[in-house]
Design a protein around this motif. Sequence first.
Motif, PDB file in Angstrom:
ATOM      1  N   PHE A 369       9.133   5.817  -1.460  1.00  0.00           N
ATOM      2  CA  PHE A 369      10.247   4.634  -3.013  1.00  0.00           C
ATOM      3  C   PHE A 369      10.219   3.447  -2.194  1.00  0.00           C
ATOM      4  CE2 PHE A 369      13.959   4.347  -4.785  1.00  0.00           C
ATOM      5  CZ  PHE A 369      13.955   3.767  -6.278  1.00  0.00           C
ATOM      6  N   ILE A 370      10.833   3.510  -1.043  1.00  0.00           N
ATOM      7  CA  ILE A 370      10.983   1.885  -0.471  1.00  0.00           C
ATOM      8  C   ILE A 370       9.770   1.325  -0.148  1.00  0.00           C
ATOM      9  CG2 ILE A 370      12.586   1.142   1.229  1.00  0.00           C
ATOM     10  CD1 ILE A 370      14.114   2.224  -0.407  1.00  0.00           C
ATOM     11  N   HIS A 371       8.951   2.073   0.331  1.00  0.00           N
ATOM     12  CA  HIS A 371       7.333   1.095   1.428  1.00  0.00           C
ATOM     13  C   HIS A 371       6.973   1.249   0.279  1.00  0.00           C
ATOM     14  CE1 HIS A 371       9.127   1.872   5.295  1.00  0.00           C
ATOM     15  NE2 HIS A 371       9.708   1.617   5.492  1.00  0.00           N
ATOM     16  N   GLN A 372       6.445   1.771  -0.605  1.00  0.00           N
ATOM     17  CA  GLN A 372       5.459   2.208  -1.587  1.00  0.00           C
ATOM     18  C   GLN A 372       5.456   1.871  -2.987  1.00  0.00           C
ATOM     19  OE1 GLN A 372       2.083   5.500  -1.017  1.00  0.00           O
ATOM     20  NE2 GLN A 372       1.853   4.925   0.914  1.00  0.00           N
ATOM     21  N   ASN A 373       7.172   1.645  -3.166  1.00  0.00           N
ATOM     22  CA  ASN A 373       7.885   1.008  -3.973  1.00  0.00           C
ATOM     23  C   ASN A 373       6.826   1.694  -5.127  1.00  0.00           C
ATOM     24  OD1 ASN A 373       9.561  -0.855  -6.028  1.00  0.00           O
ATOM     25  ND2 ASN A 373       7.523  -2.226  -6.338  1.00  0.00           N
ATOM     26  N   LYS A 374       7.207   3.105  -5.372  1.00  0.00           N
ATOM     27  CA  LYS A 374       6.873   4.088  -6.740  1.00  0.00           C
ATOM     28  C   LYS A 374       8.067   4.359  -7.534  1.00  0.00           C
ATOM     29  CE  LYS A 374       3.115   6.247  -4.310  1.00  0.00           C
ATOM     30  NZ  LYS A 374       1.984   5.471  -5.464  1.00  0.00           N
ATOM     31  N   ARG A 375       8.379   3.323  -8.595  1.00  0.00           N
ATOM     32  CA  ARG A 375       9.213   3.286  -9.147  1.00  0.00           C
ATOM     33  C   ARG A 375      10.024   3.432 -10.566  1.00  0.00           C
ATOM     34  NH1 ARG A 375      13.127  -0.799  -4.851  1.00  0.00           N
ATOM     35  NH2 ARG A 375      12.874  -0.661  -3.167  1.00  0.00           N
ATOM     36  N   SER A 376       8.534   4.477 -10.709  1.00  0.00           N
ATOM     37  CA  SER A 376       8.473   4.524 -12.188  1.00  0.00           C
ATOM     38  C   SER A 376       9.601   5.656 -12.867  1.00  0.00           C
ATOM     39  CB  SER A 376       6.973   5.026 -12.812  1.00  0.00           C
ATOM     40  OG  SER A 376       5.787   6.575 -11.409  1.00  0.00           O
ATOM     41  N   LEU A 377       9.195   6.428 -13.929  1.00  0.00           N
ATOM     42  CA  LEU A 377       9.929   7.965 -14.016  1.00  0.00           C
ATOM     43  C   LEU A 377       9.842   8.741 -13.175  1.00  0.00           C
ATOM     44  CD1 LEU A 377      12.486   9.005 -15.885  1.00  0.00           C
ATOM     45  CD2 LEU A 377      10.713   9.383 -17.036  1.00  0.00           C
ATOM     46  N   SER A 378       8.305   8.801 -13.054  1.00  0.00           N
ATOM     47  CA  SER A 378       8.044  10.474 -11.930  1.00  0.00           C
ATOM     48  C   SER A 378       7.986   9.673 -10.766  1.00  0.00           C
ATOM     49  CB  SER A 378       6.779  10.237 -12.342  1.00  0.00           C
ATOM     50  OG  SER A 378       6.231   9.484 -12.165  1.00  0.00           O
ATOM     51  N   GLY A 379       8.615   8.084 -10.425  1.00  0.00           N
ATOM     52  CA  GLY A 379       8.841   8.106  -8.814  1.00  0.00           C
ATOM     53  C   GLY A 379      10.219   8.503  -8.371  1.00  0.00           C
ATOM     54  N   TYR A 380      11.261   8.314  -9.644  1.00  0.00           N
ATOM     55  CA  TYR A 380      12.515   8.681  -9.119  1.00  0.00           C
ATOM     56  C   TYR A 380      12.513   9.880  -9.240  1.00  0.00           C
ATOM     57  CZ  TYR A 380      14.661   3.936  -9.806  1.00  0.00           C
ATOM     58  OH  TYR A 380      14.858   2.457  -9.523  1.00  0.00           O
ATOM     59  N   ILE A 381      12.214  10.440 -10.325  1.00  0.00           N
ATOM     60  CA  ILE A 381      11.878  12.395  -9.994  1.00  0.00           C
ATOM     61  C   ILE A 381      11.492  13.130  -8.923  1.00  0.00           C
ATOM     62  CG2 ILE A 381      11.344  14.069 -11.632  1.00  0.00           C
ATOM     63  CD1 ILE A 381      11.381  13.127 -13.579  1.00  0.00           C
ATOM     64  N   SER A 382      10.592  12.468  -8.474  1.00  0.00           N
ATOM     65  CA  SER A 382       9.389  12.753  -7.052  1.00  0.00           C
ATOM     66  C   SER A 382       9.787  12.198  -5.981  1.00  0.00           C
ATOM     67  CB  SER A 382       8.398  12.493  -7.187  1.00  0.00           C
ATOM     68  OG  SER A 382       7.113  13.548  -8.156  1.00  0.00           O
ATOM     69  N   TYR A 383      10.417  11.459  -5.421  1.00  0.00           N
ATOM     70  CA  TYR A 383      10.923  10.808  -4.894  1.00  0.00           C
ATOM     71  C   TYR A 383      12.311  10.278  -3.977  1.00  0.00           C
ATOM     72  CZ  TYR A 383       5.299   9.792  -5.624  1.00  0.00           C
ATOM     73  OH  TYR A 383       4.597  10.267  -5.178  1.00  0.00           O
TER      74      TYR A 383
END
Length: 437
Positions: A369-383
């Motif tokens: 979430f922080i380093h790879q910036n995965k902030r889609s809806l699925s990113g919020y759920i998964s990470y």
Amino acid sequence: MNHEPSLLKQLKLWHIVVIGLGYMAPMAVFDTFGIVTESTDGHVSGAYAFTLIAILFTAISYGKMVKAFPGAGSSYTYAQQVLNPSIGFLVGWTALLDYLFLPMINALLTNIYLSSLFPGVPKAVWIISFVVIMTIMNIFSVHLTVSFGTLLVAFQILVAIIFIILSATTQGQELSFKPFISESASISLLLNGAAILCFSFLGFDAVTTMAEETLKPEKTIPKGILIIACTGGALFITVSYFAQLLFPSASLFHDLEGASAEIAYKIGGQLFQSIFVAAALTSTIASGLVSHMSASRLLYAIGKDGYLPRRIFGYIHPKTKTPVWNVVIIGGLSLISLGLSLEKATSLINFGALIAFSSVNIAVFIHYFIHQNKRSLSGYISYVLMPLLGSLFLFFMWLNLEKTSLFIGIVWSVIGIIYLLIVRRKNTITIPTFHFD
């Protein structure tokens, strides 16, 4: 070019599953049944189901981290790569409490089972024999250890299935949902049981120490983790359900800690009780084999980086492709069990396990979430959401940690900090680099 021997990639998915289930010890469901029946007021199955759901969030976090960093160090490697090298060492150092003392617990359990059959034989004979056999088998190839472990795990599962069939066919009362939920059940009761049962699921995390020896670890290990947790959980839930129908109240046991023998006798008399004891014994042997194996790999990861002397802890035998000196060291340390009681040894593993679990959930959030910036809806759920839910359950575990475990864990951590300050001045630390697609 580096010609030093390294761990050999040879493990497949079924190897990983066997290692995890062997570590988890399917027959362990009976060891705590009487105690958890009392703490949950007869809702052991409900407590197991709750614990499985809660622990799956952390299991999934391990799967996500091994995809990113498929090294042998498990939580040590993840914290080292994502948080900070020094924090990673301290996570690995505290996790050693879990990895080093579980082989001792299996030695003590083996002594208890064999002493009940042969009361005239001294305790030292059983413990020393157990440790020597575990050490010798782990010195040779991983394939030998896993092949033998497969037979032991299969026998345990077979006995568990026989237990389910016998209890289902001899049951005097109808099936019901009471072992899961009833009018007297509550969240607090299920949490009381979860505080004990959480550590029954140790095993899914241990297989991550085998990543360097696994074919396509970034795919194989995450699959294995889910299969191990779900298979172990399903077995625990099913067996405890039928056992709870037989013994709906803790008052029906003469000895809460020795409930397993009473359950086996009621189901199949003295014959099944003997088979049951044999399965319990194979459980400790299988867990002893794989806990010895995973502990040696964690030491290897720490030694390879230079935090421990590389010539010893980072050494791989050119023929067996195993960390021979680490295996011998774990065997030597396991002999400490000669002077320990089961209660003291058990209290030592929980702190290290909780540190490892907590650090992995934090690492998932920071790395993805922080380093790879995965902030889609699925990113919020998964990470974010999933590691957060895993951390909330672990927070409850921290609140229920025994004072002895907490005290020893803090003392061990302080020793680790002092050692870290010394070793960083004297040794050359090599932080491994992982290449991503």
